[in-house]
Design a protein around this motif. Structure first.
Motif, short mmCIF file in Angstrom:
data_model
loop_
_atom_site.label_atom_id
_atom_site.label_comp_id
_atom_site.label_asym_id
_atom_site.label_seq_id
_atom_site.Cartn_x
_atom_site.Cartn_y
_atom_site.Cartn_z
N TRP A 1 0.84 -1.20 0.00
CA TRP A 1 0.00 0.00 0.00
C TRP A 1 0.87 1.24 0.00
CZ3 TRP A 1 0.74 3.24 4.10
CH2 TRP A 1 1.17 2.70 5.32
N HIS B 1 -3.98 3.54 -0.82
CA HIS B 1 -4.54 2.51 -1.70
C HIS B 1 -3.57 1.34 -1.81
CE1 HIS B 1 -7.55 5.11 -4.26
NE2 HIS B 1 -7.92 4.98 -3.00
N ALA C 1 -10.31 1.55 -4.49
CA ALA C 1 -11.02 1.30 -3.23
C ALA C 1 -12.40 0.75 -3.52
CB ALA C 1 -11.12 2.59 -2.42
N SER D 1 -7.53 1.42 1.09
CA SER D 1 -7.38 -0.02 0.86
C SER D 1 -5.92 -0.39 1.08
CB SER D 1 -7.81 -0.41 -0.56
OG SER D 1 -6.95 0.18 -1.54
N ASN E 1 -7.63 -5.67 2.47
CA ASN E 1 -8.81 -5.12 3.10
C ASN E 1 -9.01 -3.68 2.66
OD1 ASN E 1 -7.17 -3.46 4.95
ND2 ASN E 1 -6.76 -5.39 6.00
N ALA E 2 -10.25 -3.21 2.75
CA ALA E 2 -10.60 -1.87 2.31
C ALA E 2 -11.85 -1.42 3.06
CB ALA E 2 -10.86 -1.83 0.80
N ASP F 1 -15.70 -7.19 -3.23
CA ASP F 1 -15.94 -7.14 -1.80
C ASP F 1 -16.31 -8.54 -1.30
OD1 ASP F 1 -16.84 -6.60 0.80
OD2 ASP F 1 -17.86 -4.75 0.22
#
Length: 337
Positions: free
Chosen positions: A102, A111, A125, A132, A146-147, A165
């Motif tokens: 990230w 991100h 995202a 994210s 994960n976000a 997701d």
């Protein structure tokens, strides 16, 4: 642990303040007499405040140092750069030398990214969210992490440019995806977060809850075996486990250690992590403390050859962290180390 980094906006800034960084080069460091005799320690030459994060089966290492990230392959460093906001953290590398992690995209938004052949790709995202982070990548270039979606933290999988997701617990609206194997099976968390989730494995679109006990899953190998840690009374992860074929095996700390927080595993079910005695490798019920330069060390990842990436603090006053690799005695690191 990684799964608890995005419960609110502020944890991202605590990450930046706390994380150590990484890079790589190499100098052999003699193993201390107190360490397990079958391992030796290699200082990768990344300098102070560095940490080796992951290693692939070619022996290529990625790591962090002072807000920058590096790839070490065949004895040479490549600086990975960043997204427009600067400051980069790597999380994983696959056997195609694709790297994920990230980076900031502006002053307060991060991100996940995919670094591929010198190009930094922004993963974006989830709808409604801003932040994210990418945590793992397999050899099919599938990425998990994960976000936030504007109200909660959810695990995701990224395939062919599409961020999907993985959903959240219907009561607490939380999930986190920590690792993925080449079959697309994913290990992670499901529940309330903040030490109030349970370990899960996603496979072929189905989510399997591994236990009712609070904890998380941080690693999955090519055989679908999962490793992670359970929560102890009072909070915190300290009891490691290996889950395979529906059964749990305790991954106990080495003699004299009070805890063992596990990270990753390979296809031989060798598990690595950290304890209050330093970096640890565990296999078949036996845990070994790895050599270290100073008081502390952590093992972050292990490849199919048994090479382990991590860091060790240096000895003496004004100690710092150094990116290191542990290899078995008689084994050479690529590049002649």
């Amino acid at each position: 642990m990684k799964g608890d980094l995005m419960q609110s906006r502020s944890p991202w800034y605590r990450i930046v303040a706390v994380f150590v960084a990484v890079a790589v080069s190499a100098v052999f460091v003699p193993q201390p007499a107190v360490a397990a005799p079958s391992w030796r320690l290699i200082d990768l030459g990344a300098g102070d405040d560095s940490e080796a994060i992951a290693i692939n089966d070619l022996g290529h290492v990625v790591g962090n140092r002072n807000g920058t990230s590096f790839l070490l392959r065949d004895g040479r460093f490549t600086e990975l750069g960043s997204l427009p906001g600067g400051y980069t953290r790597v999380s994983d590398i696959n056997n195609r030398d694709e790297v994920v992690g990230w980076s900031f995209v502006d002053g307060d938004t991060i991100h996940g990214f995919l670094w591929r052949r010198g190009t930094m790709i922004d993963l974006g995202a989830l709808p409604g969210g801003r932040d994210s982070q990418a945590l793992a990548i397999n050899d099919r270039s599938e990425i998990v992490g994960n976000a936030d979606n504007g109200s909660a933290l959810h695990g995701f999988v990224w395939r062919d440019g599409v961020l999907t997701d993985l959903g959240g617990d219907p009561v607490n609206d939380y999930s986190d995806a920590q690792d993925i194997n080449n079959a697309g099976q994913i290990a992670g968390y499901w529940g309330a977060g903040n030490y109030s989730a349970v370990p899960v494995r996603w496979s072929r679109g189905e989510r399997l809850q591994l236990s009712d006990e609070l904890g998380g899953a941080t690693g999955i190998n090519g055989r679908g075996h999962v490793t992670g840690s359970f929560v102890v009374e009072g909070g915190g992860f300290s009891r490691g486990y290996l889950w395979r074929d529906g059964r749990f095996t305790a991954v106990d700390p080495p003699a004299g250690a009070s805890f063992f927080i596990v990270q990753k595993l390979n296809n031989r079910d060798q598990v690595v992590g950290r304890s209050d005695l330093g970096g640890v490798v565990w296999q078949d019920g036996r845990a070994r403390v790895l050599p270290k330069l100073g008081e502390a060390a952590e093992a972050n990842d292990i490849d199919e050859q048994g090479r382990i990436a991590g860091y060790s603090t240096t000895a003496g006053p004004g100690f710092t962290t150094r990116a290191v690799l542990w290899v078995r005695q008689g084994f050479s690191f690529p590049g002649g180390r």
